[in-house]
Design an enzyme around this catalytic site. Structure first.
Site, PDB file in Angstrom:
ATOM      1  N   LYS A 207      15.864 -69.796 -39.531  1.00 33.99           N
ATOM      2  CA  LYS A 207      16.484 -70.798 -39.906  1.00 33.99           C
ATOM      3  C   LYS A 207      18.051 -70.391 -40.321  1.00 33.99           C
ATOM      4  O   LYS A 207      19.181 -71.017 -40.039  1.00 33.99           O
ATOM      5  CB  LYS A 207      16.328 -71.406 -41.360  1.00 33.99           C
ATOM      6  CG  LYS A 207      14.895 -72.721 -40.279  1.00 33.99           C
ATOM      7  CD  LYS A 207      14.378 -72.895 -42.496  1.00 33.99           C
ATOM      8  CE  LYS A 207      12.977 -73.738 -41.690  1.00 33.99           C
ATOM      9  NZ  LYS A 207      12.562 -74.530 -43.081  1.00 33.99           N
TER      10      LYS A 207
ATOM     11  N   ASP B 108      15.201 -81.410 -44.189  1.00 32.08           N
ATOM     12  CA  ASP B 108      14.006 -82.337 -43.925  1.00 32.08           C
ATOM     13  C   ASP B 108      13.298 -83.456 -43.997  1.00 32.08           C
ATOM     14  O   ASP B 108      12.158 -83.321 -42.870  1.00 32.08           O
ATOM     15  CB  ASP B 108      13.407 -81.363 -45.218  1.00 32.08           C
ATOM     16  CG  ASP B 108      13.411 -79.979 -44.861  1.00 32.08           C
ATOM     17  OD1 ASP B 108      13.203 -79.508 -43.666  1.00 32.08           O
ATOM     18  OD2 ASP B 108      12.698 -78.974 -45.584  1.00 32.08           O
TER      19      ASP B 108
ATOM     20  N   GLN C  84      12.573 -75.073 -49.295  1.00 33.95           N
ATOM     21  CA  GLN C  84      11.167 -74.437 -48.750  1.00 33.95           C
ATOM     22  C   GLN C  84       9.548 -74.185 -48.837  1.00 33.95           C
ATOM     23  O   GLN C  84       9.890 -73.894 -49.962  1.00 33.95           O
ATOM     24  CB  GLN C  84      11.355 -72.717 -48.151  1.00 33.95           C
ATOM     25  CG  GLN C  84      10.553 -72.127 -47.120  1.00 33.95           C
ATOM     26  CD  GLN C  84      10.825 -72.947 -45.703  1.00 33.95           C
ATOM     27  OE1 GLN C  84      11.705 -73.355 -45.730  1.00 33.95           O
ATOM     28  NE2 GLN C  84       9.291 -72.641 -45.100  1.00 33.95           N
TER      29      GLN C  84
END
Length: 302
Positions: free
Chosen positions: A62, A129, A106
């Site tokens: 990322k 997200d 995460q």
């Protein structure tokens, strides 16, 4: 499109890696134009807890993708023993940071931390997200929002390969909040998938029969080689979301990524299929970057 040679459908491999690179290039051009006009460079932050190998790789990819797109990126690391309160304080700090347009925490997190509490603490306007209940709810009723990255990436692959979904029978294998549920919602929405959707899970009876009737199978169970050739009808489209690490002595790392689909045998019956790796995985990051650009330009939430 596919043609039949001696009654056999020619399979097209869906190259998520190539499509992802194309999307990142498109984003980079938009960012360059934005900055040229005096706009703010989009800023994506990530919180990483512990040293899980998969999570380390995802976050590294990322950050690398942010560089390609011209984004600013920040990585905040904590050890496995970080307290829930300390992690929530870090989330609130990012919520209040005007320079950070979007951020992710995460997953998975250590067992002593409530993932749901962390997700709900994230400012939904920075939830790139697409996991916050406000974004999930808006998605479910078709309002503008940040759409969960993996389902959005799959939709982009279907669009870019001109795969017809309207009126098709789609089977989604798996009912997770991250992939299965949002994927089913999007595939049934009138102006997106417009398909007839069946969701199968661990307690579904006759899963093989459900799959055999499907024009499109989206496998997101996390069970290696679950979908076999006898479960797939000729000409079906198969999207493999699975990425399970399985031991492989021939690899330097000692493992390989295995999908939910038994690729070698299923690919011979498909019209389109995604490989693992190189299919859905790269598209998840591309979708996250698209959400970050939306956040940076205040395209959805002011």
């Amino acid at each position: 499109m596919q043609v039949k040679i001696e009654n056999k459908i020619v399979m097209t491999l869906i190259d998520g890696k190539a499509v992802s690179a194309q999307i990142k290039q498109e984003i980079a051009e938009q960012v360059a134009e934005l900055v040229k006009k005096g706009g703010k460079r989009p800023h994506l932050a990530a919180i990483l807890v512990g040293h899980d190998g998969g999570s380390e790789t995802y976050v590294a990819n990322k950050i690398k993708a942010c560089e390609v797109c011209g984004f600013k990126s920040t990585l905040i690391r904590f050890e496995d023993n970080v307290s829930e309160d300390e992690l929530l304080a870090a989330v609130r700090k990012l919520n209040a940071d005007d320079d950070v347009d979007g951020f992710i925490v995460q997953l998975p997190l250590p067992k002593h931390i409530s993932e749901q509490k962390v997700i709900e603490t994230i400012d939904y306007r920075k939830d790139v997200d697409g996991f916050h209940p406000i974004n999930v709810g808006r998605m479910a009723i078709g309002l503008p929002c940040y759409i969960s990255a993996t389902p959005n990436g799959i939709l982009e692959l279907l669009r870019r390969y001109h795969i017809e979904t309207s009126g098709k029978k789609c089977v989604v294998l798996g009912r997770s909040n991250i992939v299965g549920k949002p994927m089913a919602q999007l595939m049934m929405q009138k102006h997106i998938g417009d398909a007839t959707v069946t969701v199968c899970h661990s307690h579904t009876k006759n899963i093989a029969d459900e799959c055999r009737n499907a024009d499109i199978i989206i496998a997101a169970l996390g069970q290696p080689n679950f979908v076999t050739a006898d479960m797939v009808k000729e000409g079906a489209v198969v999207i493999d979301v699975g990425t399970t690490r399985v031991p492989d002595a021939t690899k330097k790392s000692g493992f390989r990524l295995n999908g939910d689909v038994k690729f070698d045998e299923v690919s011979e019956k498909c019209s389109f299929i995604t490989p693992v790796p190189g299919g859905v995985g790269p598209m998840t990051i591309a979708s996250l970057l698209k959400n970050t650009l939306l956040a940076g330009t205040k395209a959805i939430y002011k």
